[in-house]
Design an enzyme around this catalytic site. Structure first.
Site, PDB file in Angstrom:
ATOM      1  N   GLY A 155      15.491  26.775  62.534  1.00  0.00           N
ATOM      2  CA  GLY A 155      15.556  26.632  60.778  1.00  0.00           C
ATOM      3  C   GLY A 155      16.554  28.239  60.323  1.00  0.00           C
ATOM      4  N   ASP A 156      17.244  27.659  59.708  1.00  0.00           N
ATOM      5  CA  ASP A 156      17.717  29.701  59.334  1.00  0.00           C
ATOM      6  C   ASP A 156      18.993  29.489  60.250  1.00  0.00           C
ATOM      7  OD1 ASP A 156      16.047  30.522  57.475  1.00  0.00           O
ATOM      8  OD2 ASP A 156      14.621  31.580  58.944  1.00  0.00           O
TER       9      ASP A 156
ATOM     10  N   LYS B 122      22.454  26.288  57.422  1.00  0.00           N
ATOM     11  CA  LYS B 122      22.172  25.444  56.892  1.00  0.00           C
ATOM     12  C   LYS B 122      23.632  25.760  55.448  1.00  0.00           C
ATOM     13  CE  LYS B 122      18.243  23.612  57.573  1.00  0.00           C
ATOM     14  NZ  LYS B 122      17.587  25.348  58.752  1.00  0.00           N
TER      15      LYS B 122
ATOM     16  N   LYS C  89      25.438  27.563  53.552  1.00  0.00           N
ATOM     17  CA  LYS C  89      26.533  27.697  54.169  1.00  0.00           C
ATOM     18  C   LYS C  89      27.397  27.043  53.742  1.00  0.00           C
ATOM     19  CE  LYS C  89      30.344  29.889  56.224  1.00  0.00           C
ATOM     20  NZ  LYS C  89      30.688  31.459  57.216  1.00  0.00           N
TER      21      LYS C  89
ATOM     22  N   GLY D 235      15.088  28.189  52.590  1.00  0.00           N
ATOM     23  CA  GLY D 235      15.354  29.701  51.896  1.00  0.00           C
ATOM     24  C   GLY D 235      16.795  29.251  52.483  1.00  0.00           C
ATOM     25  N   HIS D 236      17.919  28.924  51.685  1.00  0.00           N
ATOM     26  CA  HIS D 236      19.262  28.420  52.316  1.00  0.00           C
ATOM     27  C   HIS D 236      20.196  29.306  50.849  1.00  0.00           C
ATOM     28  CE1 HIS D 236      18.035  24.018  53.334  1.00  0.00           C
ATOM     29  NE2 HIS D 236      17.255  24.774  53.963  1.00  0.00           N
TER      30      HIS D 236
ATOM     31  N   GLN E 188      14.529  23.116  57.213  1.00  0.00           N
ATOM     32  CA  GLN E 188      13.799  23.429  58.095  1.00  0.00           C
ATOM     33  C   GLN E 188      14.608  23.006  59.376  1.00  0.00           C
ATOM     34  OE1 GLN E 188      11.640  21.909  55.683  1.00  0.00           O
ATOM     35  NE2 GLN E 188      11.730  24.431  55.611  1.00  0.00           N
TER      36      GLN E 188
ATOM     37  N   ALA F  33      15.101  34.046  54.259  1.00  0.00           N
ATOM     38  CA  ALA F  33      15.363  34.349  52.913  1.00  0.00           C
ATOM     39  C   ALA F  33      13.482  33.692  52.351  1.00  0.00           C
ATOM     40  CB  ALA F  33      16.591  33.090  53.364  1.00  0.00           C
TER      41      ALA F  33
ATOM     42  N   ARG G 285      10.051  37.783  55.590  1.00  0.00           N
ATOM     43  CA  ARG G 285       9.636  38.191  57.000  1.00  0.00           C
ATOM     44  C   ARG G 285      10.627  38.480  58.284  1.00  0.00           C
ATOM     45  NH1 ARG G 285       5.288  33.397  58.166  1.00  0.00           N
ATOM     46  NH2 ARG G 285       7.625  31.967  57.221  1.00  0.00           N
TER      47      ARG G 285
ATOM     48  N   ASP H 118      29.602  36.635  64.750  1.00  0.00           N
ATOM     49  CA  ASP H 118      30.429  37.433  64.529  1.00  0.00           C
ATOM     50  C   ASP H 118      29.427  38.064  65.016  1.00  0.00           C
ATOM     51  OD1 ASP H 118      28.907  36.443  62.335  1.00  0.00           O
ATOM     52  OD2 ASP H 118      29.017  38.575  61.747  1.00  0.00           O
TER      53      ASP H 118
ATOM     54  N   SER I 253      31.459  30.142  62.780  1.00  0.00           N
ATOM     55  CA  SER I 253      31.179  30.611  61.011  1.00  0.00           C
ATOM     56  C   SER I 253      31.431  32.134  61.581  1.00  0.00           C
ATOM     57  CB  SER I 253      30.080  30.383  60.693  1.00  0.00           C
ATOM     58  OG  SER I 253      29.628  31.133  59.692  1.00  0.00           O
TER      59      SER I 253
HETATM   60  P1  GDP Z   1      19.744  28.263  56.028  1.00  0.00           P
HETATM   61  O1  GDP Z   1      18.221  28.206  56.294  1.00  0.00           O
HETATM   62  O2  GDP Z   1      20.247  27.489  57.166  1.00  0.00           O
HETATM   63  O3  GDP Z   1      20.432  27.684  55.353  1.00  0.00           O
HETATM   64  O4  GDP Z   1      19.907  29.754  56.494  1.00  0.00           O
HETATM   65  P2  GDP Z   1      19.445  30.853  55.608  1.00  0.00           P
HETATM   66  O5  GDP Z   1      19.961  31.101  54.469  1.00  0.00           O
HETATM   67  O6  GDP Z   1      17.917  30.941  56.085  1.00  0.00           O
HETATM   68  O7  GDP Z   1      19.677  32.004  56.523  1.00  0.00           O
HETATM   69  C1  GDP Z   1      21.088  32.864  57.581  1.00  0.00           C
HETATM   70  C2  GDP Z   1      21.403  33.888  57.582  1.00  0.00           C
HETATM   71  O8  GDP Z   1      22.432  34.412  57.665  1.00  0.00           O
HETATM   72  C3  GDP Z   1      21.527  34.067  55.403  1.00  0.00           C
HETATM   73  O9  GDP Z   1      21.353  35.419  55.380  1.00  0.00           O
HETATM   74  C4  GDP Z   1      23.295  33.806  55.636  1.00  0.00           C
HETATM   75  O10 GDP Z   1      23.940  34.112  54.649  1.00  0.00           O
HETATM   76  C5  GDP Z   1      23.991  34.678  56.992  1.00  0.00           C
HETATM   77  N1  GDP Z   1      24.850  33.968  57.770  1.00  0.00           N
HETATM   78  C6  GDP Z   1      25.440  32.624  57.322  1.00  0.00           C
HETATM   79  N2  GDP Z   1      26.094  32.197  58.614  1.00  0.00           N
HETATM   80  C7  GDP Z   1      26.677  33.316  58.692  1.00  0.00           C
HETATM   81  C8  GDP Z   1      27.478  33.886  60.034  1.00  0.00           C
HETATM   82  O11 GDP Z   1      28.562  32.915  60.654  1.00  0.00           O
HETATM   83  N3  GDP Z   1      27.326  35.330  60.243  1.00  0.00           N
HETATM   84  C9  GDP Z   1      26.539  36.833  59.571  1.00  0.00           C
HETATM   85  N4  GDP Z   1      26.872  37.690  59.719  1.00  0.00           N
HETATM   86  N5  GDP Z   1      26.090  35.600  59.007  1.00  0.00           N
HETATM   87  C10 GDP Z   1      25.783  34.722  58.732  1.00  0.00           C
HETATM   88  P1  IMO Z   2      14.821  26.796  56.158  1.00  0.00           P
HETATM   89  O1  IMO Z   2      15.382  25.514  55.285  1.00  0.00           O
HETATM   90  C1  IMO Z   2      12.659  28.801  58.743  1.00  0.00           C
HETATM   91  C2  IMO Z   2       7.839  27.664  59.626  1.00  0.00           C
HETATM   92  C3  IMO Z   2       7.216  28.665  59.083  1.00  0.00           C
HETATM   93  C4  IMO Z   2       6.128  28.726  59.779  1.00  0.00           C
HETATM   94  C5  IMO Z   2       6.584  26.977  59.693  1.00  0.00           C
HETATM   95  C6  IMO Z   2       5.391  26.097  58.547  1.00  0.00           C
HETATM   96  O2  IMO Z   2      15.313  28.228  55.520  1.00  0.00           O
HETATM   97  O3  IMO Z   2      15.458  26.923  58.029  1.00  0.00           O
HETATM   98  P2  IMO Z   2       5.218  25.715  56.356  1.00  0.00           P
HETATM   99  O4  IMO Z   2       6.202  26.410  55.215  1.00  0.00           O
HETATM  100  O5  IMO Z   2       6.434  24.602  56.260  1.00  0.00           O
HETATM  101  O6  IMO Z   2       4.064  24.840  56.663  1.00  0.00           O
HETATM  102  O7  IMO Z   2       5.837  26.389  57.241  1.00  0.00           O
HETATM  103  O8  IMO Z   2       7.692  26.226  59.973  1.00  0.00           O
HETATM  104  N1  IMO Z   2       9.594  27.293  58.257  1.00  0.00           N
HETATM  105  C7  IMO Z   2      10.635  27.688  58.537  1.00  0.00           C
HETATM  106  N2  IMO Z   2      11.481  28.664  59.516  1.00  0.00           N
HETATM  107  N3  IMO Z   2      13.727  27.717  57.739  1.00  0.00           N
HETATM  108  C8  IMO Z   2      12.579  27.167  57.305  1.00  0.00           C
HETATM  109  O9  IMO Z   2      13.296  26.531  56.135  1.00  0.00           O
HETATM  110  C9  IMO Z   2      11.406  27.338  57.437  1.00  0.00           C
HETATM  111  N4  IMO Z   2      10.379  26.541  56.873  1.00  0.00           N
HETATM  112  C10 IMO Z   2       9.332  26.508  57.248  1.00  0.00           C
HETATM  113  O10 IMO Z   2       7.944  29.907  59.043  1.00  0.00           O
HETATM  114  O11 IMO Z   2       6.304  28.540  60.361  1.00  0.00           O
HETATM  115 MG    MG Z   3      16.597  29.346  55.387  1.00  0.00          MG
END
Ligand code: GDP
Ligand code: IMO
Ligand code: MG
Length: 420
Positions: free
Chosen positions: A12-13, A16, A18, A40-41, A222, A297, A301, A331, A409
């Site tokens: 996850g994170d 996606k 962006k 959290g996107h 995720q 996001a 945590r 970067d 990116s």
């Molecule tokens: P998602 O859940 O996959 O949409 O990702 P999140 O938003 O939870 O976490 C990605 C974090 O990295 C966010 O704070 C974005 O703003 C940031 N981000 C995304 N692409 C880049 C990148 O290429 N460089 C940097 N420095 N930050 C990025």
């Molecule tokens: P995005 O879409 C990162 C993790 C939680 C935990 C496990 C189970 O932003 O990438 P849940 O609440 O689904 O029962 O938690 O999955 N988790 C994520 N980790 N990004 C996420 O979503 C997540 N959604 C759930 O931290 O370990």
């Molecule tokens: Mg996220």
């Protein structure tokens, strides 16, 4: 016409939100197919940061329709907060369509999530406490309430009956603080916000859009390593986060799937419990966390950090049928003199490129070290102008995974992207 898919290949994170926001300019429909407000996107537009939990990341592109599909679980309270945030930015929310068959997260689902986590001691999943697990349990247990049920006259009765089951179940867990009265009041108040949106029969809606030649992108939440079946069980979420999940999550046939964009960070992170073979539980890991601003996001945590894990990515590329790779956060490696990539695991003296049944078992990753570019690449817009070390790093990943890297990116902003 096909449905393209974009999803995370790690835990996850991956960034996606962006990338979906960037690509959405070229699509008519963006559809979430699983997960819920555990996601959290983050999208950064003109210096303003937006975090979406339930609403697809195409909402900031004019005219794009944003579908919350059958496979999603919705918490009306979080949802109403998101809607208000969009209204504050002058976004047209009539472009959001909600599947009648999407399940509802009740306050007592969150209560059970917290109570279940409290019972696990040191083996906590590290759930986001958004009620995801209990809601999907009620879905598969055939007890759940769906968006379409809101319109039915006996909705309150069914809500109460499920609530009482939850309260009885909660007695097997340790006590956790929960203001049920307050949460319940918020639930019913915010349900009115949800009711103002258009409810759809998702499978007909999406299939008809396909027939009319609309361009559709499915947005994963995720990551593949959190998939309920193929992830690091039990440290996973409760839905199918893979390409296969698009079919059941939107009600479309497998033959409709087109391109599959797989997103990976240039390193790796995980938030919550569970195995993470390439984790850097040291100063280097802390440096990555600070440079990458690796804090959740949704929950804030600190995220665990480590090197990119190529056997892990090879596995998720295979599971998803990834056709296009995107490497984010390039970067964040600017200052590293050397970059490591896990290429093999050693288990009991044997080397393998396959993921073991249990990743927490006695497993030692082996790394290949590449020279870092050790310079700021944030403003380079043309891949050909990238330092040779960036080209070597990308070529190494492409060769290992057998899939082209078509996007890189280089920052959180919409524009910080190289498309090849
Ligand atoms: P998602 O859940 O996959 O949409 O990702 P999140 O938003 O939870 O976490 C990605 C974090 O990295 C966010 O704070 C974005 O703003 C940031 N981000 C995304 N692409 C880049 C990148 O290429 N460089 C940097 N420095 N930050 C990025
Ligand atoms: P995005 O879409 C990162 C993790 C939680 C935990 C496990 C189970 O932003 O990438 P849940 O609440 O689904 O029962 O938690 O999955 N988790 C994520 N980790 N990004 C996420 O979503 C997540 N959604 C759930 O931290 O370990
Ligand atoms: Mg996220």
């Amino acid at each position: 016409m096909h449905i393209d898919v974009l999803l995370g290949l790690q835990w996850g994170d991956e960034g996606k939100g962006k990338i979906v926001d960037y690509l959405a300019d070229d699509y008519d429909l963006i559809c979430r197919f699983q997960g819920g407000p555990n996601a959290g996107h983050t999208i950064v537009i003109d210096g303003t940061k937006h975090v979406l939990h339930t609403i697809p990341s195409g909402i900031f592109r004019d005219k794009v329709i944003n579908v919350i599909g059958n496979g999603v679980v919705i918490d009306p309270i979080v949802f109403a907060r998101e809607i208000q945030g969009l209204l504050d930015h002058g976004i047209d929310i009539s472009r959001i369509k909600v599947a009648r068959k999407a399940h509802l997260i009740l306050p007592t689902h969150r209560f059970l999530d917290a109570a279940s986590e409290a019972s696990k001691g040191k083996d906590k999943i590290g759930s986001t406490l958004r009620g995801i697990g209990p809601t999907y349990m009620d879905k598969t247990g055939r007890n759940g309430l769906r968006v379409g049920d809101i319109e039915s006259p006996d909705f309150r009765d069914r809500y109460n009956s499920l609530k009482h089951k939850h309260l009885a179940l909660a007695k097997i867990y340790p006590e956790v603080a929960f203001d049920l009265e307050k949460e319940e009041e918020a639930f019913f108040t915010n349900l009115e916000v949800l009711k103002k949106l258009e409810f759809i029969n998702c499978s007909y809606y999406v299939n008809e859009a396909l027939q009319y030649g609309k361009k559709i992108l499915a947005e994963g939440a995720q990551g593949s390593m959190l998939d309920i079946d193929y992830g690091t069980y039990p440290f996973v979420t409760s839905s199918n986060t893979l390409t296969a999940g698009v079919c059941v999550g939107l009600g479309v046939a497998p033959s409709t799937i087109g391109k599959v964009y797989g997103i990976t960070k240039s390193y790796c992170t995980r938030v919550g419990g569970g195995p993470f073979p390439t984790e850097l539980d040291n100063d280097l890991g802390e440096e990555l966390r600070q440079i990458g601003a690796e804090f959740g996001a949704t929950t804030g945590r600190p995220r665990r950090t480590g090197w990119i894990d190529l056997p892990q990515l090879k596995y998720t590329v295979m599971l998803n049928g990834v056709s296009h790779l995107c490497v984010t956060k390039m970067d964040c490696l600017n200052t590293f003199k050397q970059i490591e990539l896990a290429t093999e695991y050693e288990i009991k003296g044997e080397k393998t490129k396959q993921l073991a049944y249990d990743l927490s078992s006695d497993l030692k990753p082996h790394y290949t070290a590449l020279k870092g570019w050790n310079q700021n690449i944030n403003d380079i817009k043309d891949f050909d102008k990238m330092p040779i070390e960036v080209k070597d790093y990308i070529a190494f990943i492409e060769e290992y995974l057998g899939v082209p890297v078509t996007m890189l990116s280089t920052g959180p902003e919409r524009e910080a992207l190289i498309v090849r």
